[in-house]
Design an enzyme around this catalytic site. Structure first.
Site, PDB file in Angstrom:
ATOM      1  N   TYR A  72      86.480  18.511 -53.532  1.00 33.51           N
ATOM      2  CA  TYR A  72      85.137  18.446 -54.121  1.00 33.51           C
ATOM      3  C   TYR A  72      84.557  19.857 -54.189  1.00 33.51           C
ATOM      4  O   TYR A  72      84.206  20.459 -53.185  1.00 33.51           O
ATOM      5  CB  TYR A  72      84.200  17.535 -53.322  1.00 33.51           C
ATOM      6  CG  TYR A  72      84.649  16.086 -53.235  1.00 33.51           C
ATOM      7  CD1 TYR A  72      85.549  15.540 -54.149  1.00 33.51           C
ATOM      8  CD2 TYR A  72      84.153  15.248 -52.235  1.00 33.51           C
ATOM      9  CE1 TYR A  72      85.950  14.217 -54.061  1.00 33.51           C
ATOM     10  CE2 TYR A  72      84.544  13.923 -52.146  1.00 33.51           C
ATOM     11  CZ  TYR A  72      85.447  13.419 -53.048  1.00 33.51           C
ATOM     12  OH  TYR A  72      85.834  12.100 -52.951  1.00 33.51           O
ATOM     13  N   GLY A 113      77.009   5.086 -60.674  1.00 30.83           N
ATOM     14  CA  GLY A 113      75.593   5.054 -61.065  1.00 30.83           C
ATOM     15  C   GLY A 113      75.268   3.999 -62.106  1.00 30.83           C
ATOM     16  O   GLY A 113      74.107   3.631 -62.284  1.00 30.83           O
ATOM     17  N   PHE A 114      76.282   3.450 -62.787  1.00 32.68           N
ATOM     18  CA  PHE A 114      76.022   2.516 -63.893  1.00 32.68           C
ATOM     19  C   PHE A 114      75.302   1.246 -63.427  1.00 32.68           C
ATOM     20  O   PHE A 114      74.394   0.739 -64.099  1.00 32.68           O
ATOM     21  CB  PHE A 114      77.349   2.141 -64.575  1.00 32.68           C
ATOM     22  CG  PHE A 114      77.150   1.154 -65.686  1.00 32.68           C
ATOM     23  CD1 PHE A 114      76.700   1.573 -66.926  1.00 32.68           C
ATOM     24  CD2 PHE A 114      77.382  -0.204 -65.486  1.00 32.68           C
ATOM     25  CE1 PHE A 114      76.480   0.654 -67.949  1.00 32.68           C
ATOM     26  CE2 PHE A 114      77.172  -1.126 -66.492  1.00 32.68           C
ATOM     27  CZ  PHE A 114      76.721  -0.699 -67.739  1.00 32.68           C
ATOM     28  N   SER A 139      82.572   4.873 -55.001  1.00 31.54           N
ATOM     29  CA  SER A 139      81.825   4.571 -56.236  1.00 31.54           C
ATOM     30  C   SER A 139      81.275   3.139 -56.217  1.00 31.54           C
ATOM     31  O   SER A 139      81.440   2.389 -57.186  1.00 31.54           O
ATOM     32  CB  SER A 139      82.693   4.816 -57.478  1.00 31.54           C
ATOM     33  OG  SER A 139      83.137   6.157 -57.518  1.00 31.54           O
ATOM     34  N   PRO A 140      80.594   2.758 -55.133  1.00 29.50           N
ATOM     35  CA  PRO A 140      80.105   1.380 -55.012  1.00 29.50           C
ATOM     36  C   PRO A 140      78.989   1.050 -55.998  1.00 29.50           C
ATOM     37  O   PRO A 140      78.699  -0.123 -56.226  1.00 29.50           O
ATOM     38  CB  PRO A 140      79.590   1.318 -53.564  1.00 29.50           C
ATOM     39  CG  PRO A 140      79.207   2.730 -53.249  1.00 29.50           C
ATOM     40  CD  PRO A 140      80.231   3.580 -53.958  1.00 29.50           C
ATOM     41  N   LEU A 141      78.391   2.097 -56.582  1.00 29.93           N
ATOM     42  CA  LEU A 141      77.352   1.870 -57.592  1.00 29.93           C
ATOM     43  C   LEU A 141      77.945   2.002 -59.000  1.00 29.93           C
ATOM     44  O   LEU A 141      77.195   2.154 -59.977  1.00 29.93           O
ATOM     45  CB  LEU A 141      76.213   2.890 -57.405  1.00 29.93           C
ATOM     46  CG  LEU A 141      75.586   2.913 -56.010  1.00 29.93           C
ATOM     47  CD1 LEU A 141      74.584   4.058 -55.878  1.00 29.93           C
ATOM     48  CD2 LEU A 141      74.900   1.572 -55.712  1.00 29.93           C
ATOM     49  N   GLY A 142      79.255   1.945 -59.100  1.00 30.20           N
ATOM     50  CA  GLY A 142      79.888   2.067 -60.420  1.00 30.20           C
ATOM     51  C   GLY A 142      79.560   3.393 -61.075  1.00 30.20           C
ATOM     52  O   GLY A 142      79.215   3.436 -62.255  1.00 30.20           O
ATOM     53  N   HIS A 163      94.176  11.884 -49.940  1.00 30.09           N
ATOM     54  CA  HIS A 163      93.313  11.567 -51.098  1.00 30.09           C
ATOM     55  C   HIS A 163      94.069  10.757 -52.152  1.00 30.09           C
ATOM     56  O   HIS A 163      93.517   9.841 -52.760  1.00 30.09           O
ATOM     57  CB  HIS A 163      92.782  12.880 -51.688  1.00 30.09           C
ATOM     58  CG  HIS A 163      91.442  12.751 -52.318  1.00 30.09           C
ATOM     59  ND1 HIS A 163      90.528  13.769 -52.360  1.00 30.09           N
ATOM     60  CD2 HIS A 163      90.844  11.720 -52.967  1.00 30.09           C
ATOM     61  CE1 HIS A 163      89.431  13.365 -52.986  1.00 30.09           C
ATOM     62  NE2 HIS A 163      89.606  12.135 -53.367  1.00 30.09           N
TER      63      HIS A 163
HETATM   64  N1  LIG Z   1      88.593   8.530 -52.618  1.00 27.31           N
HETATM   65  C1  LIG Z   1      88.321   8.856 -53.869  1.00 27.31           C
HETATM   66  O1  LIG Z   1      89.228   9.069 -54.667  1.00 27.31           O
HETATM   67  C2  LIG Z   1      86.909   8.959 -54.317  1.00 27.31           C
HETATM   68  C3  LIG Z   1      86.597   8.977 -55.694  1.00 27.31           C
HETATM   69  C4  LIG Z   1      85.256   9.061 -56.061  1.00 27.31           C
HETATM   70  C5  LIG Z   1      84.265   9.116 -55.092  1.00 27.31           C
HETATM   71  N2  LIG Z   1      84.596   9.105 -53.771  1.00 27.31           N
HETATM   72  C6  LIG Z   1      83.569   9.146 -52.710  1.00 27.31           C
HETATM   73  O2  LIG Z   1      82.696   8.054 -52.898  1.00 27.31           O
HETATM   74  C7  LIG Z   1      81.351   8.508 -52.948  1.00 27.31           C
HETATM   75  C8  LIG Z   1      80.546   7.608 -53.863  1.00 27.31           C
HETATM   76  O3  LIG Z   1      81.100   7.527 -55.160  1.00 27.31           O
HETATM   77  P1  LIG Z   1      80.387   8.169 -56.433  1.00 27.31           P
HETATM   78  O4  LIG Z   1      79.390   9.165 -55.992  1.00 27.31           O
HETATM   79  O5  LIG Z   1      81.471   8.584 -57.357  1.00 27.31           O
HETATM   80  O6  LIG Z   1      79.729   6.926 -57.164  1.00 27.31           O
HETATM   81  P2  LIG Z   1      78.512   5.934 -56.849  1.00 27.31           P
HETATM   82  O7  LIG Z   1      78.125   6.013 -55.447  1.00 27.31           O
HETATM   83  O8  LIG Z   1      78.949   4.648 -57.427  1.00 27.31           O
HETATM   84  O9  LIG Z   1      77.358   6.511 -57.809  1.00 27.31           O
HETATM   85  C9  LIG Z   1      76.847   7.802 -57.699  1.00 27.31           C
HETATM   86  C10 LIG Z   1      75.936   8.039 -58.890  1.00 27.31           C
HETATM   87  O10 LIG Z   1      74.833   7.129 -58.834  1.00 27.31           O
HETATM   88  C11 LIG Z   1      73.605   7.851 -58.776  1.00 27.31           C
HETATM   89  N3  LIG Z   1      72.761   7.109 -57.820  1.00 27.31           N
HETATM   90  C12 LIG Z   1      72.922   7.008 -56.476  1.00 27.31           C
HETATM   91  N4  LIG Z   1      71.999   6.205 -55.938  1.00 27.31           N
HETATM   92  C13 LIG Z   1      71.207   5.790 -56.957  1.00 27.31           C
HETATM   93  C14 LIG Z   1      70.087   4.948 -57.032  1.00 27.31           C
HETATM   94  N5  LIG Z   1      69.595   4.353 -55.953  1.00 27.31           N
HETATM   95  N6  LIG Z   1      69.520   4.744 -58.258  1.00 27.31           N
HETATM   96  C15 LIG Z   1      70.018   5.332 -59.364  1.00 27.31           C
HETATM   97  N7  LIG Z   1      71.104   6.135 -59.350  1.00 27.31           N
HETATM   98  C16 LIG Z   1      71.689   6.366 -58.155  1.00 27.31           C
HETATM   99  C17 LIG Z   1      73.967   9.244 -58.334  1.00 27.31           C
HETATM  100  O11 LIG Z   1      73.075  10.203 -58.879  1.00 27.31           O
HETATM  101  P3  LIG Z   1      72.229  11.220 -57.924  1.00 27.31           P
HETATM  102  O12 LIG Z   1      73.207  11.943 -57.055  1.00 27.31           O
HETATM  103  O13 LIG Z   1      71.564  12.106 -58.920  1.00 27.31           O
HETATM  104  O14 LIG Z   1      71.281  10.359 -57.155  1.00 27.31           O
HETATM  105  C18 LIG Z   1      75.356   9.418 -58.961  1.00 27.31           C
HETATM  106  O15 LIG Z   1      75.234   9.791 -60.315  1.00 27.31           O
HETATM  107  C19 LIG Z   1      81.484   9.960 -53.435  1.00 27.31           C
HETATM  108  O16 LIG Z   1      80.330  10.718 -53.110  1.00 27.31           O
HETATM  109  C20 LIG Z   1      82.722  10.415 -52.727  1.00 27.31           C
HETATM  110  O17 LIG Z   1      82.408  10.835 -51.409  1.00 27.31           O
HETATM  111  C21 LIG Z   1      85.898   9.022 -53.380  1.00 27.31           C
END
Ligand SMILES: NC(=O)c1ccc[n+]([C@@H]2O[C@H](COP(=O)([O-])OP(=O)(O)OC[C@H]3O[C@@H](n4cnc5c(N)ncnc54)[C@H](OP(=O)(O)O)[C@@H]3O)[C@@H](O)[C@H]2O)c1
Length: 325
Positions: A56, A208-209, A203-206, A124
């Protein structure tokens, strides 16, 4: 904040993904001060599981997390990942889980994180060139040396998880899982339960979607990884909006936000699951963490379970080639 066990590792029910503070999303790296406030607020709220990775940035996200944890290291269950940077010359986005690379990677991560141990250290992506037993053997040595506390895998298939766990106990698998990415349900989750391995949905929030805040391609920049993700492009974003609308409808029923409903649905799937929603903003870490108190009825969970599949794959072709190995 409630706690659960991932294998033998105690973590907060909801964690925090730090990736987007430095990497991947529009605005990443633009406000480190707010990112650090977000990490501190998470700790204040009782979040322990903090997720980062060497790739990252690369490297800058671990440095940021290290800065934020200065003086507060003991409050966190610190998770990082190796295997997407080859330190023998291959460079970034080069799979390398050879024992020598595991050793090189952990030293760099420990230094950037400003700590003498990483609580949960994940591979990873599975490296097809290195038998998983060799990688996990090297990780087992790091456990014995106290440099890491627990071993994790990410996006590994069931046969690999079994082989790894036979070599040394695996504490957690981290793979994508959310209302619109249900792949782990068929085979992976049952296996984890059979073996006593915890599950960390990324990516539990898809991406952000599912929060309803992403309604068009104009909501993210060209440098954002969603600009190459099939679910967000080629008309699929518009085709998928009905999914976010259904999450919003249930959020209105329970008096929560859509982000909280997306997380509450995951929590309803088992007390061996600790999602790591990602945000770089204080207000959103407060919102997401409060999802631990949101209760969905069985009927609401069933309605969410019954959502139709999303249009478009959950990764682009290049990334798909690296998962499920
Ligand atoms: N193992 C792997 O291969 C892998 C791959 C991807 C991710 N990850 C890990 O998983 C974590 C989470 O996944 P992710 O960040 O990709 O996706 P996510 O948690 O599904 O979504 C993050 C997105 O949602 C937005 N968001 C967060 N909370 C919100 C809310 N309450 N209302 C509106 N928008 C919101 C964030 O924007 P803002 O930041 O601007 O709030 C960001 O754009 C990562 O940080 C990383 O540590 C691991």
């Amino acid at each position: 904040m409630q706690h659960i066990a991932l294998g033998t590792l105690d973590v907060s029910r909801i964690g925090l993904g730090a990736m987007g503070m430095s990497h991947g999303y529009t605005g990443a790296g633009s406000d480190d001060a707010e990112a650090i406030r977000t990490l501190h607020r998470a700790l204040d709220l009782g979040v322990t599981l903090i997720d980062t990775a060497e790739i990252y940035g690369p490297f800058t996200n671990e440095e940021l997390v290290g800065r934020a944890l200065k003086g507060r290291r003991d409050e966190a269950v610190l998770a990082s990942k190796f295997g997407l940077v080859s330190h023998a010359g291959g460079g970034e986005w080069n799979l390398d889980s050879s024992p020598a690379n595991v050793r090189a990677a952990v030293e760099g991560s420990l230094q950037r994180l400003g700590t003498d141990h990483i609580d949960l250290y994940y591979q990873h992506r599975v490296d097809p060139e290195t038998p998983i037993e060799e990688t996990v053997g090297a990780l087992g040595e790091l456990v014995a040396e106290g440099k890491i506390g627990h071993i994790g895998l990410s996006e590994a298939k069931v046969a690999t998880i079994r082989r790894a766990h036979a070599e040394h106990p695996v504490t957690a698998l981290q793979s994508e899982y959310s209302l619109w990415t249900r792949d782990p349900e068929a085979q992976v989750l049952p296996l984890l339960r059979e073996l006593g391995i915890g599950f960390v949905p990324y990516s539990p929030l898809g991406h952000g979607f599912l929060t309803g805040k992403v309604r068009s391609e104009a909501d993210f920049g060209a440098d954002d990884f969603r600009a190459t993700n099939p679910r967000f492009t080629g008309g699929n974003l518009e085709r998928n909006l009905h999914l976010a609308d259904e999450v919003q409808a249930i959020a209105a029923e329970v008096g929560a936000t859509p982000a909280q409903v997306a997380l509450a649905w995951l929590l309803a799937k088992g007390d061996d699951i600790a999602p790591i929603p990602g945000t770089k903003r204080v207000a959103r870490v407060e919102e997401n963490t409060a999802a631990a108190r949101v209760r969905l009825s069985e009927e609401q969970v069933a309605r969410l379970d019954a959502l139709p599949p999303a249009a478009g794959g959950h990764h682009n072709e290049e990334q798909m080639r690296m998962i499920g190995r």
